[in-house]
Design an enzyme around this catalytic site. Structure first.
Site, PDB file in Angstrom:
ATOM      1  N   ARG A 116      -3.925  -7.950  -3.554  1.00  0.00           N
ATOM      2  CA  ARG A 116      -5.355  -8.266  -3.453  1.00  0.00           C
ATOM      3  C   ARG A 116      -5.857  -9.041  -4.659  1.00  0.00           C
ATOM      4  O   ARG A 116      -6.757  -9.864  -4.552  1.00  0.00           O
ATOM      5  CB  ARG A 116      -6.161  -6.973  -3.292  1.00  0.00           C
ATOM      6  CG  ARG A 116      -6.054  -6.345  -1.924  1.00  0.00           C
ATOM      7  CD  ARG A 116      -6.818  -5.036  -1.867  1.00  0.00           C
ATOM      8  NE  ARG A 116      -6.245  -4.041  -2.762  1.00  0.00           N
ATOM      9  CZ  ARG A 116      -6.744  -2.823  -2.939  1.00  0.00           C
ATOM     10  NH1 ARG A 116      -7.844  -2.476  -2.289  1.00  0.00           N
ATOM     11  NH2 ARG A 116      -6.171  -1.969  -3.765  1.00  0.00           N
ATOM     12  N   ARG A 133       3.798   1.073   5.660  1.00  0.00           N
ATOM     13  CA  ARG A 133       3.340   1.698   6.890  1.00  0.00           C
ATOM     14  C   ARG A 133       3.692   0.770   8.045  1.00  0.00           C
ATOM     15  O   ARG A 133       3.601  -0.457   7.920  1.00  0.00           O
ATOM     16  CB  ARG A 133       1.824   1.935   6.869  1.00  0.00           C
ATOM     17  CG  ARG A 133       1.383   3.085   5.981  1.00  0.00           C
ATOM     18  CD  ARG A 133       1.775   4.429   6.583  1.00  0.00           C
ATOM     19  NE  ARG A 133       1.197   5.554   5.858  1.00  0.00           N
ATOM     20  CZ  ARG A 133       1.794   6.211   4.880  1.00  0.00           C
ATOM     21  NH1 ARG A 133       3.003   5.813   4.469  1.00  0.00           N
ATOM     22  NH2 ARG A 133       1.199   7.241   4.295  1.00  0.00           N
ATOM     23  N   GLU A 163       5.416   6.127  14.712  1.00  0.00           N
ATOM     24  CA  GLU A 163       6.511   7.041  14.412  1.00  0.00           C
ATOM     25  C   GLU A 163       6.116   8.500  14.672  1.00  0.00           C
ATOM     26  O   GLU A 163       4.950   8.857  14.501  1.00  0.00           O
ATOM     27  CB  GLU A 163       6.972   6.861  12.960  1.00  0.00           C
ATOM     28  CG  GLU A 163       5.901   7.048  11.914  1.00  0.00           C
ATOM     29  CD  GLU A 163       6.372   6.651  10.522  1.00  0.00           C
ATOM     30  OE1 GLU A 163       6.181   7.472   9.606  1.00  0.00           O
ATOM     31  OE2 GLU A 163       6.919   5.536  10.349  1.00  0.00           O
ATOM     32  N   HIS A 192      11.691   7.055   8.111  1.00  0.00           N
ATOM     33  CA  HIS A 192      10.656   7.271   7.095  1.00  0.00           C
ATOM     34  C   HIS A 192      11.133   8.266   6.039  1.00  0.00           C
ATOM     35  O   HIS A 192      10.558   9.356   5.871  1.00  0.00           O
ATOM     36  CB  HIS A 192       9.353   7.755   7.741  1.00  0.00           C
ATOM     37  CG  HIS A 192       8.150   7.504   6.871  1.00  0.00           C
ATOM     38  ND1 HIS A 192       6.868   7.380   7.364  1.00  0.00           N
ATOM     39  CD2 HIS A 192       8.030   7.346   5.522  1.00  0.00           C
ATOM     40  CE1 HIS A 192       6.011   7.178   6.377  1.00  0.00           C
ATOM     41  NE2 HIS A 192       6.699   7.151   5.247  1.00  0.00           N
TER      42      HIS A 192
END
Length: 318
Positions: A173, A230, A259, A277
């Site tokens: 960002r 994610r 998931e 994960h």
């Protein structure tokens, strides 16, 4: 049902039972989410959550004495932290204690993907080596890695890439003053200039499908995507299409949009390495994460400062 003389901690699902639940049960009743009722809601002082079910404003509105939501994990996209802040509820997460573990896994997944380690393993197990050598494959040499997200974990990944002698650039960002690497203000521009994209940004609405068909096309047919962030950050349909058509060379994925449900189309792809994960999934690191959840909850309920409040929870209070 909790003893109304004791305060309670609401559990949205199992939260590191041998660490979090064992320690908290000494002082609080532990209330499973499915046992929450009008009769038990008033006893709840804290929520311990690990992303199993959303902690939203509707849930918090039922808990008049709620003080803290302790999130097990760095990502807290299943907690409405803005709504919590409006209600004066502190939200905490578990940064730093898992940085090195996730960074280790990221480099392992990158190596497994670019050097086709799972595929070579199957080649041996299937007896195909007896019929000839494994085909030559791609390499890390000559590649530049672009990191999407230069937070704590991104910086730990960058340190490991240095050891491999792999050039690295990044997009986030804002430019990081303590990172002496080329910064790209545009993700699309960075994708055009690199051949590996490592995704390590928070989930949530602001980053949903940030890696879309255009970014994947910019990586090109020699490009590799590694996602340890994610699943929602990547447009899975676009990723599947790129892998199936060969417009992207390969992908290494530790996370998925829905998931543990993974689109079955991934299973037939030989150019995808799929993990369940497991970025922080070691006894050592999960115990440290659980302890931080406990320490945050106990601190707040004892009237002390939270250890790791999230950005939406300004601290110290004005």
């Amino acid at each position: 049902m909790p003893d109304q003389a004791r305060p309670a901690v609401l559990l949205t699902g199992p939260v590191m039972e041998e660490v979090v639940e064992r320690q908290l049960s000494a002082r609080f009743d532990l209330l499973p989410l499915e046992a929450l009722s009008d009769a038990t809601a008033g006893a709840v002082r804290a929520i311990a959550t690990r992303g199993k079910g959303r902690v939203d404003e509707a849930l918090m509105a039922r808990l008049p004495n709620l003080k803290i939501v302790g999130n097990f994990g760095v990502g807290y996209d299943t907690v409405d932290a803005v709504a919590a802040a409006r209600r004066g509820v502190i939200v905490t997460n578990t940064p730093d204690v898992l940085n090195e573990e996730v960074a280790d896994l990221t480099l392992g997944l990158l190596l497994a993907t670019v050097r086709q380690i799972p595929q070579a393993d199957r080649f041996v197990r299937d007896g195909r080596w007896l019929k000839g050598a494994y085909p030559l494959g791609p390499t890390l040499r000559g590649r530049t890695v672009g990191i999407l997200g230069m937070g704590r974990i991104g910086k730990a990944i960058a340190r490991r890439l240095d050891a491999f002698g792999v050039p690295m650039v990044y997009h986030s960002r804002r430019q990081q003053p303590d990172v002496d690497r080329p910064y790209y203000a545009s993700l699309l521009d960075m994708a055009r200039d690199v051949s590996v994209l490592v995704v390590i940004v928070p989930g949530g609405a602001a980053t949903r499908h940030l890696v879309d068909a255009a970014v994947l096309a910019a990586l090109g047919p020699d490009g590799i995507l590694i996602n340890v962030a994610r699943g929602t950050v990547v447009d899975e349909a676009a990723l599947l299409a790129a892998l199936q058509s060969g417009t992207l060379l390969a992908a290494g994925l530790d996370v998925f949009a829905q998931e543990p449900h993974v689109p079955e189309a991934f299973f037939g792809l030989d150019n995808a390495v799929l993990l369940p994960h497991v970025g922080s999934s070691t006894h050592h690191t999960r115990a440290a994460m659980g302890q931080l959840v406990v320490d945050n909850i106990l601190a707040v309920l004892d009237g002390k400062d939270p250890l790791t409040p999230v950005a939406e929870t300004p601290w110290p209070k004005a």
